[in-house]
Scaffold this motif. Structure first.
Motif, mmCIF file in Angstrom:
data_model
loop_
_atom_site.group_PDB
_atom_site.id
_atom_site.type_symbol
_atom_site.label_atom_id
_atom_site.label_comp_id
_atom_site.label_asym_id
_atom_site.label_seq_id
_atom_site.Cartn_x
_atom_site.Cartn_y
_atom_site.Cartn_z
ATOM 1 N N GLY A 8 0.833 -1.205 0.000
ATOM 2 C CA GLY A 8 0.000 0.000 0.000
ATOM 3 C C GLY A 8 0.862 1.246 0.000
ATOM 4 O O GLY A 8 2.096 1.168 -0.007
ATOM 5 N N PRO A 9 0.200 2.393 0.005
ATOM 6 C CA PRO A 9 0.907 3.679 -0.066
ATOM 7 C C PRO A 9 1.969 3.843 1.030
ATOM 8 O O PRO A 9 3.010 4.450 0.788
ATOM 9 N N ASP A 10 1.739 3.272 2.216
ATOM 10 C CA ASP A 10 2.744 3.401 3.278
ATOM 11 C C ASP A 10 4.062 2.756 2.876
ATOM 12 O O ASP A 10 5.146 3.284 3.154
ATOM 13 N N ASP A 11 3.949 1.604 2.252
ATOM 14 C CA ASP A 11 5.169 0.911 1.829
ATOM 15 C C ASP A 11 5.910 1.720 0.765
ATOM 16 O O ASP A 11 7.139 1.748 0.728
ATOM 17 N N VAL A 12 5.144 2.345 -0.133
ATOM 18 C CA VAL A 12 5.778 3.180 -1.161
ATOM 19 C C VAL A 12 6.571 4.286 -0.477
ATOM 20 O O VAL A 12 7.720 4.571 -0.827
#
Lengths: 888, 277
Positions: A227-231
């Motif tokens: 998800g965006p957090d990992d990005v």
């Protein structure tokens, strides 16, 4: 993926490569690749993005995730990939591995047509896999460090450079990263999956991302992005992009999942960059004489360099340079220094009034450069024999950050001057140019430059000693250098021995026509070498057709009313040629050839009737029997031309099959030719169809461009900024453009946009079509997904053709010709405007080209010159105009 | 069984029975998918040794009015390569074991990806391909790919084809060599073109032991068939069958084919020739 699984996949990959090589051997693959335009820039797209990029992966299944989509199939994969792109993915990754991922090479071919850069995700183990990836349309190839022991990794990275591909080098741990960096990888993927446990551990991969980024690589985080957090976490450690597949494909709506990642991607500040231009600029350096300046002028070179370095054998004094520069117009003027002081540069600029400098002899850009760049247009920073691609790129980006507008990679070390030996550093250059547009210099001459351009695809080529004969610049060598530097690397500029332009063209016809085409090819080759034949064509061009046709500038007042700010639109008046259109140029040439071959009977197809009238006219002159096939629909909408053909003694045969338009007429003419091949000569009207027609028709129409180029030189002293023509089959376009292919002029083809972009609403085979085979040639077609050719639409019968000449397809694919569309409404309005403001009623076909030029007009600075082919006059369209335009 | 093998066995089998092989052309999707299936089965029941499954195309430049017009009807009803592939698959599902060759222009084969399309055809049960606008040698990759998949190819020889092109067509034909003994497009004709027999005999002598030779374009009567039966390894009936389907339906077409089949006996003098596969 465990080691055992990897081993198993590698065994399968080797077996597959061997089987594929039996179908297309490596040397054939390489020949195919040579005909392709450059690959899209996969790495540069990621490196230059304003946000962290998403590389979205499409695959049917994977060993770790199992079956991913319910309807695996090529179209399903393509649909998913399209969804990703619509959602904002910067690039695609397509799995082609068949045994465990269910992939297919066709998935890659289809995805490569979507428009963004594509990675071939597979287990490439040898050179074959790399060239195959390129031939299938990939722009980048995955190289897995663990699968490539010893020197193989470095060799395949090099090989990818030769194939014009980026290599995404995948590492799993620190030792592999060391190997990747030592092999001079520029694009590194860090895979967070532990190969022993198959677990994904993003956290453990972060230090590797960081280290790769610090080493100057473009970095991709692979696996483990949910998800965006990992990005965000990956980006914080220097990742330029993330590659995500499984987590997107597990979503019920992969495109929506992709969109969430794209929208959440953090902003970043990309390294400084320069725009990529479609072709190399040419710099003639070390000019010391008036004759040298004249030669560079005449050759239409982009830059002339004057060397002010006293240590160089080609140096001139500042005053002498000033004198010489007075004789130059057109090319930009550059003063060339080696390790100068700020003062030296400033004084030389003041004295000469030059607007460009080239700085050699620096390891890093000099700190004083910033003060200068505001007052000059061109700053060429020289990179001296860098030791690696990553080092060259770091240096290049530093120069760009300091204000350089161009870069020049030299074989000579910083201490030595140019021309001191050291060949062009092509190995660094070809890979550097994938992400930073850089020029190349070092021993280039007229005979080597085309090869180097094809190999390196540089932004600039520069030569000095290679242009001299007996120590002074030689006009012929300069001209040859510029011409060869501008050869289209993919072969779009001239026909190959097997009848191809780039990958387009060829001869796909029933066997009966093969001998006829062989005969025609031989007769044409023999005739065009015969001075008597050429003289007869020239005489008829002059005395019968009325050539040369003039160029005419649309009056300034009229253009001012359309938002013009001092730019000029020149019309090449083919409407003034006998019979009212350019078609007569071709008809006269081909009927002369028919007579020479002893064929008493001539057939032709016609759409708008112009080619039919031209052929009937030439046949009347030469005493040949003439049969013209014309669609029944066209007979109705172009009635005056039908009567003209009758009066000229030709028989018009209505074609009622299909929709009764040009393509049906062409089909019927080919059927006639198959039946009567012995005594019949087929005069094809466009630069389309099987070889040798596209090249023969273009050669006969080239007179348009040759005249126009000379006329523009007389009128404005240089080539125009753009050459614009309408494109149906494209004979008027290729005719005016061919003599400008090696010039700096933009080439702009205008297709019929009809009533919209839907299938069947236009005739935009280049802009909206797909490659295929029709009427004997591999070219771009308006067709449906099953390969059925779709009837095009245009208000102008002459553009109403579902294909396009193969050379135009190749020029468009190579990026040499830009392609735009003008709609029916644009063409009708422009016809009326030109009639009222200039007293010229253009053919509706030609009005498309004028419309595109008018569209550009408000954005053009003064002293811009557009050359438009006014290919025909509009009398034939009166019926349509009365119907379509409101009366006065 | 791989395609080339099955195609050649059909010629050998007919020869063993003392007749020339009968090749029937069925236009897929014409006038509907169901009619085309019925026509294909009727043809096989009537004794066709090999079926050509035609694919309608928007620009059939080698076809005369009968097949071109029928093709438009088929296209309007949703015909095309996918429907032809389904027809092949259905015939296999129904236990038909005769060789099935798909006759199509090149473009439909390229549109969805050459590899995937050819693989799909082979998986459906097709034994080979006839592509009239793909001359022998024009795409070595296509030829090798077809060979790799076990699809036989037939290339054409026309009256004006020179010796080297005849050789190329024979060498590349892993199916049969397709002789078109006249100048022109497909379509029934009243008489057999002058010189047809000579051309077929010439090609057959060159191809002896390498590939069977079948001739087509224009045959519509039992007398024409009888006249060429001893010269060719096979005779191809196309437009006449399409016209019969159009005018009287699949069953009537089967009856016509049965009539034509009465002309296929080979005269004893010619039967001494052998066709090896």
């Amino acid at each position: 993926m465990t080691q055992t699984l990897l081993d198993e996949l590698l065994v399968a990959a080797r077996r597959r490569a061997r089987a594929d090589a039996r179908i297309t051997p490596l040397r054939e693959l390489r020949r195919e690749v040579e005909r392709l335009p450059p690959a899209r820039r996969f790495e540069a797209t990621l490196r230059r993005a304003e946000r962290v990029s998403l590389i979205a992966e499409a695959k049917r299944r994977s060993p770790s995730a199992g079956e991913l989509r319910s309807a695996p199939g090529s179209s399903a994969v393509t649909d998913i990939a399209r969804g990703y792109v619509a959602a904002g993915a910067a690039a695609l990754s397509i799995l082609t591995e068949p045994t465990r991922f269910g992939g297919s090479d066709d998935d890659l071919v289809a995805a490569s047509r979507i428009g963004v850069p594509v990675l071939r995700k597979d287990f490439v183990v040898d050179r074959f896999g790399i060239w195959q990836a390129r031939a299938l349309g990939a722009d980048a190839v995955l190289l897995i460090v663990r699968a490539l022991p010893g020197d193989l990794l470095g060799e395949l990275i090099e090989e990818a450079g030769h194939a014009g591909l980026d290599a995404l080098v995948e590492v799993h741990d620190g030792a592999e990263l060391d190997r990747a960096l030592a092999a001079d990888a520029t694009l590194i993927g860090v895979n967070a999956r532990n190969l022993a446990t198959l677990d994904v551990d993003l956290e453990a991969s972060l230090p590797l991302l960081e280290r790769a980024a610090q080493a100057g690589a473009t970095v991709v985080a692979e696996s483990g992005i949910a998800g965006p957090d990992d990005v965000e976490r990956a980006a914080a450690c220097g990742a330029d992009a993330v590659l995500v597949g499984t987590s997107l494909l597990r979503d019920s709506d992969p495109a929506a999942a992709a969109r969430r990642l794209v929208e959440g991607a953090p902003r970043r500040s990309p390294p400084p960059g320069l725009p990529f231009l479609p072709r190399a600029a040419v710099k003639v350096c070390g000019t010391r004489t008036e004759a040298g300046v004249r030669a560079a002028n005449a050759a239409d070179t982009d830059f002339i360099g004057f060397v002010l370095d006293p240590r160089s054998p080609r140096s001139v004094e500042v005053d002498r340079a000033t004198d010489l520069m007075a004789g130059a117009f057109g090319p930009r003027l550059v003063l060339v220094f080696r390790s100068p002081t700020a003062d030296e540069v400033a004084r030389a600029l003041d004295r000469t009034g030059a607007t460009g400098i080239q700085l050699a002899g620096f390891a890093t850009p000099p700190p004083w450069l910033g003060d200068l760049v505001a007052r000059i247009e061109t700053v060429i920073g020289v990179l001296h024999r860098p030791e690696s691609v990553r080092a060259a790129r770091a240096e290049a980006e530093a120069w760009i950050g300091a204000g350089a507008t161009d870069l020049l990679l030299e074989g000579a070390p910083a201490g030595a001057g140019g021309g001191s030996g050291g060949g062009a550093p092509v190995d660094i250059g070809r890979r550097l140019n994938r992400t930073v547009p850089a020029g190349i210099a070092g021993g280039l001459d007229p005979s080597s430059v085309a090869r180097v351009v094809r190999d390196v695809r540089p932004a600039l080529v520069d030569a000095a000693s290679g242009l001299e004969r007996n120590g002074s610049p030689d006009a012929r060598r300069v001209a040859a250098f510029v011409r060869n530097a501008r050869r289209e690397p993919s072969g779009a500029d001239r026909v190959s021995r097997d009848g191809r332009f780039g990958r387009f063209g060829g001869r796909f016809v029933p066997e009966t026509l093969i001998p006829a085409l062989d005969d025609l090819e031989a007769a044409w080759a023999e005739a065009r070498r015969d001075p008597a034949f050429r003289a007869e064509i020239e005489r008829l061009q002059r005395e019968f057709i009325g050539r040369p046709t003039p160029v005419f500038p649309i009056p300034e007042a009229a253009l001012a009313g359309r938002g013009g700010r001092g730019a000029t639109i020149w019309l090449k008046r083919e409407d003034l040629a006998h019979t009212g259109a350019h078609k007569i140029n071709n008809a006269v040439g081909q009927t002369l050839l028919a007579k020479r071959m002893g064929k008493p009977r001539v057939i032709a197809e016609t759409g708008a009737g112009q080619h039919g009238v031209a052929t009937a006219t030439a046949c009347a002159l030469l005493g040949l029997e003439c049969v013209v096939y014309m669609g029944s629909t066209d007979i109705e909408r172009q009635a005056p031309n039908v009567r003209r053909m009758g009066l000229l003694g030709a028989e018009v045969r209505p074609v009622v099959t299909g929709n009764g338009t040009l393509r049906d007429a062409l089909n019927e003419a080919l059927r006639d030719w198959v039946t009567n091949v012995g005594d019949t000569f087929y005069v094809l009207g466009s630069a389309a169809g099987p070889h040798p027609y596209p090249d023969m028709v273009a050669t006969l129409q080239e007179v348009i461009g040759r005249e126009a180029r000379a006329q523009m030189m007389t009128a404005i002293g240089r080539v125009p900024d753009a050459v614009i023509a309408c494109v149906g089959g494209g004979s008027n376009a290729i005719g005016i453009m061919r003599p400008f292919i090696d010039s700096a002029a933009r080439l702009i083809g205008v297709e019929a946009g009809g009533r919209g972009d839907g299938l069947g609403d236009n005739a935009a085979s280049l802009g909206l079509g797909a490659p295929g085979v029709l009427h004997g040639a591999f070219t771009m077609l308006t067709q449906d997904a099953a390969g059925q050719v779709v009837e095009p639409h245009s208000v102008s019968a002459g553009l109403d053709y579902p294909g396009v000449g193969p050379q135009l397809a190749a020029l468009a694919e190579a990026g040499r010709m830009e392609v735009v569309r003008a709609t029916d409404a644009d063409a009708l309005a422009t016809t009326e405007w030109l009639a009222r403001s200039c007293g010229i009623i253009p053919a509706l076909e030609s009005a498309h080209a004028v419309a595109a030029a008018l569209d550009m007009l408000p954005a053009l600075p003064p002293d811009t010159h557009l050359l438009v082919n006014l290919s025909g006059r509009g009398d034939k369209d009166l019926g349509i105009l009365e119907h379509e335009l409101p009366g006065p | 069984m791989n395609g080339p093998r099955r195609i050649r066995d059909a010629f050998t089998g007919a020869h063993a029975e003392g007749r020339t092989a009968l090749v029937a052309y069925i236009l897929s999707g014409f006038p509907t998918d169901a009619d085309a299936l019925a026509a294909a089965e009727a043809a096989l029941d009537a004794g066709a040794d090999l079926l050509e499954i035609g694919v309608p195309f928007s620009d059939p430049l080698a076809d005369g009015p009968t097949i071109a017009d029928a093709g438009r009807v088929a296209l309007a009803g949703g015909g095309g390569l996918p429907s032809a592939t389904r027809l092949v698959a259905t015939l296999r599902e129904r236990g038909r074991t005769q060789p099935l060759m798909v006759m199509t222009y090149l473009n439909p084969l390229l549109a969805a990806g050459e590899h995937e399309t050819l693989t799909g055809l082979r998986e459906a049960g097709a034994d080979g391909l006839i592509v009239p606008d793909l001359p022998a040698g024009a795409s070595p990759r296509f030829e090798r790919r077809a060979a790799g998949l076990g699809l036989g190819l037939s290339f054409l020889v026309a009256p004006n084809t020179g010796p080297s092109r005849i050789e190329a067509a024979i060498a590349a034909s892993t199916g049969f060599v397709y002789v078109v003994p006249l100048f022109g497009v497909t379509g029934a004709r009243d008489t057999v073109a002058a010189g047809a027999g000579e051309l077929i005999a010439l090609v057959r002598s060159r191809a002896a032991g390498r590939a069977p030779v079948a001739a087509g374009f224009g045959l519509s009567t039992a007398a024409q068939v009888a006249g060429l039966a001893s010269v060719a390894d096979g005779l191809i009936i196309g437009s006449a069958l399409v016209a019969a389907v159009r005018d009287e339906g699949p069953a009537a077409m089967g009856r016509l084919l049965r009539t034509l089949a009465t002309g296929t006996s080979v005269r004893p003098s010619a039967s001494a020739r052998s066709v090896r596969s």
